[in-house]
Scaffold this active site. Structure first.
Site, short mmCIF file in Angstrom:
data_model
loop_
_atom_site.label_atom_id
_atom_site.label_comp_id
_atom_site.label_asym_id
_atom_site.label_seq_id
_atom_site.Cartn_x
_atom_site.Cartn_y
_atom_site.Cartn_z
N ASP A 59 11.39 7.31 -12.11
CA ASP A 59 10.95 8.14 -11.00
C ASP A 59 11.54 7.06 -9.97
OD1 ASP A 59 9.80 9.73 -8.97
OD2 ASP A 59 7.82 9.80 -10.06
C1 BGC Z 1 8.14 11.88 -7.60
C2 BGC Z 1 9.27 12.63 -8.08
C3 BGC Z 1 10.39 12.98 -7.43
C4 BGC Z 1 11.12 11.99 -6.85
C5 BGC Z 1 12.30 12.10 -5.91
C6 BGC Z 1 8.97 10.82 -6.51
O1 BGC Z 1 8.08 9.94 -5.70
O2 BGC Z 1 7.14 11.62 -8.41
O3 BGC Z 1 8.48 13.77 -8.64
O4 BGC Z 1 11.48 13.72 -8.03
O5 BGC Z 1 10.02 11.16 -5.87
O6 BGC Z 1 11.77 12.61 -4.61
#
Ligand code: BGC
Length: 847
Positions: free
Chosen positions: A241
């Site tokens: 993530d």
């Molecule tokens: C979120 C993800 C997301 C990523 C990129 C993170 O903060 O938890 O779901 O894909 O950011 O934006």
């Protein structure tokens, strides 16, 4: 089980590039340790690094699942906006979900995107979870089958899907550090199960979550290796993530493959040193690189012989250098809109209907449409999944369009919901660019002495990822504000660091606001708003200038908002009641606000923002022929539900909201949805009432008993839910008549025939649900659990037989002792019905 062992891109109607594992090995051999390591951290927020030596181009990522935003936050790049995942969970229709996945895949290709960061496969453990709207269900089977269908659709276009967030990222409070405590059986049977289904569907990426499980942060967790890569055979890439890799050695020796975003991060040089000193084995880096090359080959970003890519960038995006020849035309905009409209209607859940719906057009003369959400619906939840929709059809516009000129429509917004409705970015409605006067705002980037480095027009004051030329020191948003109402306007400025806001040269807001969190969703997507109330006069324009000093750690987001004076709530309520009282039918649309359902935090309450409950109560008193339309991504309390003529959930319906609503209210479409999650009457009744960790830990004390399983377990001793998992009415009535003999299928499952009778007056679709139970079991089990479902359609008076497939796994449990799946010999009860609370038919399976 595992569908695509060969890294072959299978695409519908587009160029096929086949790269075999042997070729990937050959390319891998050409890369030295420095090259390998450099590929394992992103090049920027949304791209990986290219490596011309082996014909590897950058791999472009974009968020999902609401739509494909593209690599970056640019309002000028609009996207098709789908209904929220809760609405997809409510479909119980894998064919339709797969088609929506294809649509996402087509959108990705249009925008030059190789990887879509969707679906989210976490479970609805608590209705308070901030990202509830972004996940499918409380049930692992429904979440898994829905997710698998979306993955198949996306990947059929040669675009990778990403199963996220692995695992137990089921709430947002302290999400970066939260330590979820649960045992292996609960992990296997509930939280890992949808990911296992995703791997079986052939998903090309899995995203490791921010949180910890049993004390270990997920980017370092042994769960990445087992069961994911080992037992399940996942051969794709585990991407972190965003910012989720926080160590060098521990994450690199775990099965984490790719650290996003870049270019900086804890791998890079440190990883190279750790590799040289033997603290990280060469095979670990080799395997990560192999997986990245395999992914590149799958999505068409690896062409060793120099063959061109078949990916084409959106015409409104600056072309990425490696994305060229054109894509054959997909479905036209009309077909796309039709698909989104039909999908939204098919996911609407009709909770109550006291003979009011569908509305009879011929009997209508005057319709009252009420609620701020009727004019300005919430079409998506907040956070990283947000896109800039192509357009939004509001309930009011959709109804006006469908009712036509012969029927009078009176619109009354009623009192404004508290807590966030009005803080819209200053845009076309009230703002004009001071240079040239176009609707919107002027963005300027200045250096340390105030020299203008760049200047562009922006459609609105929500500027999240502006280009920052070297030497950039200040971001400035300026607009001429055209007030249409006299009174106190609320101007807002969001962002971190030193902020100032002036109106006609006078400072109205000034201060330094350091970030109090590292959460990217807060820093980059929804920075908190600081507001000032300014008296303005209708027709008299003012010049508004917002400035933010750029400093490290403060992100790039700057958001300028403007909201008109709030109408007097008592007068607004009285006008709404009067409109309802004099109409044949009232349609009142209520929902959550921007301050409610979003990534980055959990909800504190399930109540609709005040005073919407009072509004609905007053309107239904004034006119019992009131349809209450609920516009929320997840459960809310509906204290007036017994008094309403009908209650319809529309979730976050996406861009075609209003057309879909009109189709359902007027009966040209049946509300097809069934609840993917049990709705409690009040938060106090919900099985999991808090997501607040203690000392950083969140024990999943309820174990196997989440959602409907918890309600079934408490039974008559506790409160009944407002609406059971699986509940939803259509426009006809059904009787479930007979459960036939379950027939064994290949693979150890069963097929259960269920006969149902359409006893109503129109054609319809019903979802036949099968649960299993095991009353005399030697082990702890849920009272009953969903084992399969299938939808049947029939004409009025007709009978249909639904053949419901039950997989072998539904008869098994995870044995910690045997470290495997096992079936307890004996008799399982088979229950068939239309919701977890309505399972009238019984049969048996002997194991
Ligand atoms: C979120 C993800 C997301 C990523 C990129 C993170 O903060 O938890 O779901 O894909 O950011 O934006």
């Amino acid at each position: 089980m595992w569908e695509s062992a060969l890294p072959t891109i299978r695409t519908a109607g587009v160029q096929e590039v086949v790269i075999r594992d042997g070729d990937v090995e050959r390319l891998l051999d050409k890369l030295d340790p420095g090259q390998r390591v450099s590929l394992l951290t992103g090049a920027d927020t949304w791209r990986t690094r290219p490596e011309p030596d082996v014909g590897l181009r950058e791999i472009v990522f974009s968020d999902g699942p609401a739509g494909v935003r593209g690599p970056g936050w640019d309002e000028r790049c609009t996207s098709a906006l789908l209904p929220s995942p809760t609405a997809l969970g409510a479909l119980w229709d894998e064919d339709r979900v797969r088609r929506l996945g294809e649509l996402l895949g087509d959108e990705a290709r249009r925008k030059g995107v190789h990887v879509v960061l969707a679906p989210a496969l976490n479970l609805h453990r608590s209705p308070l979870a901030g990202r509830h709207f972004e996940c499918f269900s409380e049930d692992p089977l429904l979440a898994g089958r829905t997710g698998a269908a979306l993955i198949r659709g996306i990947q059929s276009r040669g675009v990778a899907a990403t199963a996220k967030h692995y695992v137990a990222n089921d709430s947002e409070t302290e999400r970066l550090t939260l330590d979820v405590r649960l045992d292996e059986r609960v992990l296997r049977e509930l939280y890992l199960a949808p990911f296992e289904a995703a791997v079986q569907a052939g998903v090309w990426l899995v995203m490791s979550a921010y949180n910890k499980v049993n004390g270990v942060t997920m980017s370092e967790s042994s769960l990445l290796r087992e069961p994911l890569k080992g037992e399940w055979g996942f051969d794709g890439v585990i991407v972190s993530d965003w910012g989720g890799v926080r160590s060098t050695v521990a994450s690199a020796v775990s099965a984490q493959d790719l650290a996003m975003p870049g270019p900086r991060g804890p791998w890079g040089e440190e990883l190279l040193e750790a590799l040289a000193s033997g603290r990280v084995p060469a095979e670990a880096v080799e395997d990560k690189t192999r997986r990245l090359l395999r992914l590149a080959s799958r999505v068409g970003a690896l062409t060793p012989g120099g063959a061109p890519s078949d990916r084409v960038p959106a015409p409104d995006l600056a072309p990425a250098p490696n994305l060229e020849p054109p894509l054959p035309p997909g479905p036209g905009p009309g077909a796309l809109r039709q698909e989104l409209r039909a999908a939204a209607a098919a996911g609407f859940v009709l909770l109550e209907n006291r003979g009011l719906l569908p509305l009879e057009r011929g009997a209508l003369d005057r319709v009252a449409v009420i609620g701020v959400h009727a004019g300005d619906p919430r079409v998506q939840g907040g956070g990283s999944s947000e896109v800039f929709p192509q357009h939004v059809v509001s309930p009011l516009d959709g109804l006006r369009d469908a009712l036509g000129p012969g029927i009078r429509v009176a619109y009354e917004p009623g009192p404004a919901p508290e807590g966030g409705g009005g803080q819209a970015p200053l845009g076309a409605r009230y703002g004009r660019d001071p240079e040239g006067g176009a609707p919107g705002v002027r963005l300027r980037v200045l250096d340390a002495v105030g020299t203008v480095l760049s200047t562009t027009h922006q459609p609105s004051g929500r500027v999240l990822e502006p280009e920052l030329p070297p030497g950039a020191r200040t971001v400035e948003l300026a607009a001429v504000l055209h007030p249409d109402t006299s009174g106190p306007w609320t101007l807002g400025l969001g962002g971190f660091g030193a902020l100032s806001l002036t109106v006609d040269g006078t400072a109205v807001l000034e201060g330094v606001f350091p970030p109090e969190t590292e959460d990217p969703a807060v820093i980059h997507v929804r920075p908190p708003q600081h507001t000032a109330r300014i008296p303005l006069t209708a027709g008299r324009t003012v010049h508004v200038v917002a400035r933010r000093e750029l400093a490290s750690g403060t992100g790039r987001a700057t958001v300028l908002t403007a909201a008109p004076p709030v109408p007097d709530p008592a007068e607004a309520l009285a006008a709404a009641v009067a409109a309802a009282g004099s109409a044949d039918v009232a349609v009142v649309v209520v929902g959550t606000t921007e301050g409610g359902e979003s990534e980055g935090f959990d909800r504190a309450s399930l109540r609709l923002p005040a005073p919407q409950d009072e509004l609905v109560a007053a309107v239904t008193r004034a006119n019992p022929r009131t349809v209450v339309v609920v516009n929320s991504g997840g459960p809310v309390e509906l204290p007036w539900r017994e008094a309403a003529g009908a209650v319809l959930l529309t979730w976050f319906p996406g861009q075609e909201a209003g057309h879909a609503l009109a189709d359902v209210l007027l009966g040209s479409a049946e509300p097809g949805g069934r609840l993917p999650t049990t709705w409690p009457a009040t938060l106090d009744d919900a099985p999991v009432r808090t997501t607040q960790p203690t000392g950083g830990r969140l024990p999943y004390e309820e174990g196997l008993h989440i959602g409907h399983r918890a309600w079934l377990r408490t039974g008559a001793a506790g409160p009944a839910p407002a609406y059971w998992f699986g509940h939803g009415l259509g426009y006809t009535t059904w009787e479930l008549e007979r459960l036939g003999t379950p027939e064994p299928t290949r693979g150890g499952g069963y097929e259960v025939p269920v006969t149902l009778h359409n006893t109503g007056t129109r054609r319809g679709r019903e979802v036949v649900q099968i649960h299993l139970s095991r009353p005399d079991s030697a082990i702890e089990r849920p009272v009953s659990w969903l084992a399969g479902w299938v939808a049947a359609e029939a004409e009025p008076g007709e009978r249909a037989t639904a053949y419901v497939r039950i997989p072998a796994r539904a008869l098994q449990h995870w044995s910690e002792g045997a470290a495997g799946w096992t079936a307890e010999p004996g008799r399982f009860t088979v229950l068939a019905g239309r919701s977890a609370g309505d399972l009238p038919l019984r049969g048996a399976i002997d194991v």
